[in-house]
Design a protein around this motif. Sequence first.
Motif, PDB file in Angstrom:
ATOM      1  N   UNK A  24      22.968  38.846  -0.682  1.00  0.00           N
ATOM      2  CA  UNK A  24      23.323  38.144  -1.532  1.00  0.00           C
ATOM      3  C   UNK A  24      24.694  37.449  -1.180  1.00  0.00           C
ATOM      4  N   UNK A  25      25.006  36.436  -2.046  1.00  0.00           N
ATOM      5  CA  UNK A  25      26.543  35.880  -2.003  1.00  0.00           C
ATOM      6  C   UNK A  25      26.651  35.623  -3.521  1.00  0.00           C
ATOM      7  N   UNK A  26      28.088  35.866  -3.734  1.00  0.00           N
ATOM      8  CA  UNK A  26      28.652  35.575  -4.809  1.00  0.00           C
ATOM      9  C   UNK A  26      29.431  34.185  -5.168  1.00  0.00           C
ATOM     10  N   UNK A  27      29.031  33.119  -5.782  1.00  0.00           N
ATOM     11  CA  UNK A  27      29.752  32.089  -5.760  1.00  0.00           C
ATOM     12  C   UNK A  27      30.239  31.784  -7.338  1.00  0.00           C
ATOM     13  N   UNK A  28      31.583  31.245  -7.517  1.00  0.00           N
ATOM     14  CA  UNK A  28      32.045  30.913  -8.547  1.00  0.00           C
ATOM     15  C   UNK A  28      31.001  30.015  -9.322  1.00  0.00           C
ATOM     16  N   UNK A  29      30.697  30.647 -10.589  1.00  0.00           N
ATOM     17  CA  UNK A  29      29.729  30.042 -11.518  1.00  0.00           C
ATOM     18  C   UNK A  29      29.978  28.328 -11.917  1.00  0.00           C
ATOM     19  N   UNK A  30      28.812  27.771 -11.504  1.00  0.00           N
ATOM     20  CA  UNK A  30      28.997  26.113 -11.582  1.00  0.00           C
ATOM     21  C   UNK A  30      27.537  26.027 -12.300  1.00  0.00           C
ATOM     22  N   UNK A  31      27.562  25.511 -13.573  1.00  0.00           N
ATOM     23  CA  UNK A  31      26.383  25.254 -14.411  1.00  0.00           C
ATOM     24  C   UNK A  31      25.579  24.183 -13.781  1.00  0.00           C
ATOM     25  N   UNK A  32      26.288  23.045 -13.154  1.00  0.00           N
ATOM     26  CA  UNK A  32      25.513  22.093 -12.337  1.00  0.00           C
ATOM     27  C   UNK A  32      24.551  22.394 -11.280  1.00  0.00           C
ATOM     28  N   UNK A  33      25.229  23.210 -10.607  1.00  0.00           N
ATOM     29  CA  UNK A  33      24.495  23.973  -9.439  1.00  0.00           C
ATOM     30  C   UNK A  33      23.625  24.849  -9.746  1.00  0.00           C
ATOM     31  N   UNK A  34      23.847  26.067 -10.464  1.00  0.00           N
ATOM     32  CA  UNK A  34      23.211  26.947 -10.929  1.00  0.00           C
ATOM     33  C   UNK A  34      22.457  26.877 -12.074  1.00  0.00           C
ATOM     34  N   UNK A  35      22.709  26.160 -12.958  1.00  0.00           N
ATOM     35  CA  UNK A  35      22.089  26.169 -14.575  1.00  0.00           C
ATOM     36  C   UNK A  35      20.590  26.186 -14.401  1.00  0.00           C
ATOM     37  N   UNK A  36      20.042  25.616 -13.602  1.00  0.00           N
ATOM     38  CA  UNK A  36      18.419  25.339 -13.614  1.00  0.00           C
ATOM     39  C   UNK A  36      17.917  26.790 -13.297  1.00  0.00           C
ATOM     40  N   UNK A  37      18.489  27.232 -12.248  1.00  0.00           N
ATOM     41  CA  UNK A  37      17.734  28.518 -11.484  1.00  0.00           C
ATOM     42  C   UNK A  37      18.269  29.789 -12.486  1.00  0.00           C
ATOM     43  N   UNK A  38      19.227  29.651 -13.051  1.00  0.00           N
ATOM     44  CA  UNK A  38      19.749  30.787 -14.168  1.00  0.00           C
ATOM     45  C   UNK A  38      19.093  30.711 -15.436  1.00  0.00           C
ATOM     46  N   UNK A  39      18.817  29.563 -15.686  1.00  0.00           N
ATOM     47  CA  UNK A  39      17.887  29.502 -16.803  1.00  0.00           C
ATOM     48  C   UNK A  39      16.289  30.083 -16.545  1.00  0.00           C
ATOM     49  N   UNK A  40      15.801  29.741 -15.423  1.00  0.00           N
ATOM     50  CA  UNK A  40      14.648  30.473 -15.118  1.00  0.00           C
ATOM     51  C   UNK A  40      14.611  31.832 -14.826  1.00  0.00           C
ATOM     52  N   UNK A  41      15.780  32.241 -14.264  1.00  0.00           N
ATOM     53  CA  UNK A  41      15.843  33.785 -14.000  1.00  0.00           C
ATOM     54  C   UNK A  41      15.931  34.611 -15.283  1.00  0.00           C
TER      55      UNK A  41
END
Length: 226
Positions: A24-41
């Motif tokens: 894995x890699x850890x990226x600074x949280x960005x709702x625009x980039x990560x929001x859809x995938x985090x909602x699903x996960x």
Amino acid sequence: MPDSLERWLAAKTPDTRTLEGRFIRLEKLDPERHGDELWLALQGPQADPNLWDYLPYGPFNERPTFDAWLQKHADSRDPHFYAVIDKPSGEAQGLLSLMCIVPEHGRIEIGHVAFGAPMQRSPKSTEAVYLLAKEAFALGNRRLEWKCNNDNARSKRTAVRFGYTYEGVFRQHMVVKGKNRDTTWYSIISTEWPPLAAGFEKWLALDNQPESGQIKTLEECRATAV
């Protein structure tokens, strides 16, 4: 004293650098980039139904509420949130943070851990915590904390597996979701980190984590790490 303070300076605070691991890699949280995938996960049909039991928020039944919560986390400097990105798929599958950041005393905590089902009981979840622990001590911290609800048996087992030292229970420490919370405290101090890090690295290595699954447990790797 556990370590000399003659040359110690205040710790640095976390920044927006990406932390790279094997799985894995850890990226600074960005709702625009990560929001859809985090909602699903975290809220999708395959999400862990017990994920939110001991967190001070959630579950989220509506996407706008989830998005507002995610944006609040992204804007925060303490806690400082990271999205966990699965390297093969490039998908965000969880989040966690560095929090309770006290640079002048070199104290920091890993918390707000929310891993989607694909991360749980996999090398990805262990590597995420390892990368943040490594970053915490690289920033110059002297003490890394892990705290959880005393009723949260899963989190307590995790802390012990990762090599944290149990420090005790703060009784009637908090009120969370209208319920009492006794808080269990664990820590790793800077002098303990090098052998713990060697154990993590041995466990995460290719010869211990082939595609068929782990060969030795983390505890076994830690016991034999140089």
